[in-house]
Scaffold this active site. Structure first.
Site, PDB file in Angstrom:
ATOM      1  N   TRP B 163       3.494   3.167  -1.410  1.00  0.00           N
ATOM      2  CA  TRP B 163       2.138   2.934  -0.866  1.00  0.00           C
ATOM      3  C   TRP B 163       2.140   3.031   0.656  1.00  0.00           C
ATOM      4  CZ3 TRP B 163      -0.821   4.091  -4.489  1.00  0.00           C
ATOM      5  CH2 TRP B 163      -0.602   3.661  -5.796  1.00  0.00           C
ATOM      6  N   ASP B 164       3.183   2.532   1.276  1.00  0.00           N
ATOM      7  CA  ASP B 164       3.300   2.684   2.729  1.00  0.00           C
ATOM      8  C   ASP B 164       3.341   4.162   3.117  1.00  0.00           C
ATOM      9  OD1 ASP B 164       3.345   0.036   3.578  1.00  0.00           O
ATOM     10  OD2 ASP B 164       5.516  -0.136   3.426  1.00  0.00           O
TER      11      ASP B 164
END
Lengths: 402, 402
Positions: B163-164
């Site tokens: 997600w980062d």
């Protein structure tokens, strides 16, 4: 949609996740995105999950807000139409995203002969052009052997197509960057984004490769332990699993406070002659000593007792929940202004998101559903390629378009 | 680096993965990226993995090609310098990427008072501003319960901060898009990219949420089985694990040919009254019947026998290998033109990548290593903020900069 990219016309010849998400992000920021597919649909047109009538929920999720053109790509005339679409004139056109082979009928050199300043972003599997997909590239990078419980040696693939997703967003960045360069006189170019290079570079950017060079081996599998800091899933008295994380000194202090174990941890620090507060790595090194203190504190209380204390105390934590629970979670889905219930090509109406980013100053326009396959064939052939209606009728009659 | 974004000046006030990768991608496409940090380093400055001397291999991987300014952000004067940097004049400046809080001293309204057309891209945890990191957002989306062997109920976090990474690339796209809009007269804006919204939208884009709404539950855990098609890891006679994948009819046909099990599969099709070739979903539905045929074919041969046949036959497959093996793999690291051995701030020299995308028409410039912390403080204060040397000396003396 937002209107940052209003006026751009992007052509997408794509399948699966990476290239379609690139087009999706562009469309949701205001670009006109025209996806072409084979008549009857490309290799991703029936990809699961499916609606009851066989329509792909995957396809209609990834192609929201685009226009659809259906061409017979097995025939020379259909291929020529695809080439002409990708290279059609216009200052803010000549923008093409694809995962078609680098040496096929959509090769950059062939297209450049039709439009010299073409910007083409090409998703690839392996950089040498051989077949590779998210699953196989991921297996080659060592991650499946680093993932999952330490007591189980089986490789664990990720369920999320992380490399595809990263590649898609990076391609959207590359396309807009190349357009900016072109508007400043740099001309067009092809940018290739092979999953293999995206993966190899990312493992280096995050330090995984340097670590492996230094230690001689890849990071060992360690379940849900957060590498080099403090974090893991813990189980409450009522059997709920909560993820707790403490990287910064502040996160650490707040976790100890909320759990009421500051004294026990101080005693351990004294025994070991270390300070966990200022060096998150020491928390990792000594995690086998720390875990029992946390496990006991979690086991002493229910999730309903712990979680308000965590929130009030500013702890960095999260509950493991199912996606069906997430759908009722106001932080994610319920009442989230990103989402709007629209009717999709499957005939189903359900909530779907617009742009993933939010612009507080701008109005979110309506969420636009995916097109039906070929819904915009005639419109695009007429408006973009300037074909007269008799010619479009001929192409239909001869099965070149649908 | 490439030069698509030459002339842009981006200021980055960041930590961890998402915002720093955004700056990294911009820098590697030619932008000047100035990262400011607290004196002594931000919360990610000692993040593992570490070199023997304590330098972070993670930090130096994520900040390649940037300039570094060190400020005392606990003091008003240091904060004011950060605000002035983010909003410094220039047609291709006023571009700021950050994960600092939306309501703090780097709030958009405060910065806009200094530069009305500022473009600010802000990484956030939860959209409401509360603390969230990749690990906790992921736990809330249901993925850890979908990941890992079907016979083990423990949640499995991903090792890759997916997600980062997706958020960082999306932010790079958003920043260049907002610059393009600004050059076309739309003015500046803030774009917020909360991990929670990126995650929620992505699970919808891929069809996971529609599937859950339709079935009432999230996708069950199924090990390495590829959902809705055919794919899994299989074990060769010599114990090697290979990932095999067949989504398209062509991939399916080639896998059967290379394994020599076309006849057995045809017999199964006749028995079941189905055609696996044209419907990949049927291969998934009946995978319990198909797996034994594949398992036997893999178990009959060694990897050394199977893999040349797979390559010659155009099969979509991949070996599970460790990252140390990947480092010798010419498809990934060895001799890959993305990589160049450079000396890093840790004092170590090892291969590091430039831009993840490749531009066949353009020369790759040299790979630029990360800066030492504060290496460019004086240069930036002088050139960007126009401070006289006496003023810079005073700021050093008073410990406002380093």
């Amino acid at each position: 949609m937002y209107e940052l990219l209003k006026g751009l016309r992007v052509v997408e010849g794509s399948a699966f996740v990476a290239a379609p998400t690139c087009g999706l992000y562009l469309a949701q920021m205001g670009a006109e995105v025209i996806r072409f597919d084979n008549i009857g649909g490309g290799p991703d047109f029936r990809r699961w999950p499916l609606a009851g009538n066989g329509a792909s929920l995957y396809w209609e999720g990834l192609n929201k807000g685009k226009k659809s053109v259906a061409l017979d790509l097995s025939r020379a005339e259909g291929r020529e139409l695809a080439q002409r679409l990708a290279t059609a004139p216009g200052d803010d056109a000549g923008l093409f995203v694809t995962n078609f082979p680098a040496d096929g009928f959509l090769a950059y050199d062939r297209l450049r002969a039709l439009r010299d300043d073409l910007v083409c972003v090409r998703v690839m599997g392996w950089a040498d052009g051989s077949q590779g997909m998210d699953y196989t590239i991921n297996a080659a990078l060592g991650l499946p052997q680093m993932t999952g419980p330490a007591d189980d040696e089986r490789p664990v693939n990720h369920v999320l197509a992380a490399w595809d997703l990263l590649t898609g967003a990076y391609c959207a960045f590359a396309l807009v960057s190349a357009l900016l360069a072109r508007t400043r006189g740099q001309g067009g170019r092809e940018i290739r984004a092979p999953l293999s290079d995206i993966g190899a570079a990312t493992m280096a950017n995050l330090g995984f490769t340097a670590e492996t060079l230094l230690t001689g081996h890849q990071r060992p599998r360690m379940g849900n332990d957060v590498f080099g800091a403090f974090g893991r899933d813990f189980t409450t008295r009522d059997g709920q699993k909560l993820m707790l994380l403490a990287i910064t000194p502040r996160q650490w202090a707040k976790a100890l406070d909320a759990l009421g174990i500051g004294g026990q941890v101080a005693a351990l620090e004294a025994e070991l002659g270390v300070s966990f507060a200022t060096d998150e790595g020491l928390r990792f090194t000594h995690r086998a000593r720390l875990y029992p203190l946390f496990e006991a504190a979690f086991a002493a209380k229910t999730a309903a007792e712990l979680t308000p204390a965590f929130d009030a105390g500013g702890v960095t934590w999260g509950a493991y929940q199912t996606l069906e629970a997430a759908l009722s979670d106001t932080r994610l889905y319920k009442d989230n202004p990103l989402f709007e219930t629209v009717r999709h090509p499957s005939g189903l109406s359900y909530p779907a998101p617009g742009a993933m980013g939010s612009i507080p100053q701008d109005q979110r326009g309506p969420v636009r559903p995916a097109p039906a396959l070929g819904q915009h064939t005639d419109e695009v052939l007429s408006e973009v390629l300037g074909l007269p209606s008799a010619e479009i009728a001929r192409l239909h009659d001869q099965g070149v378009v649908a």
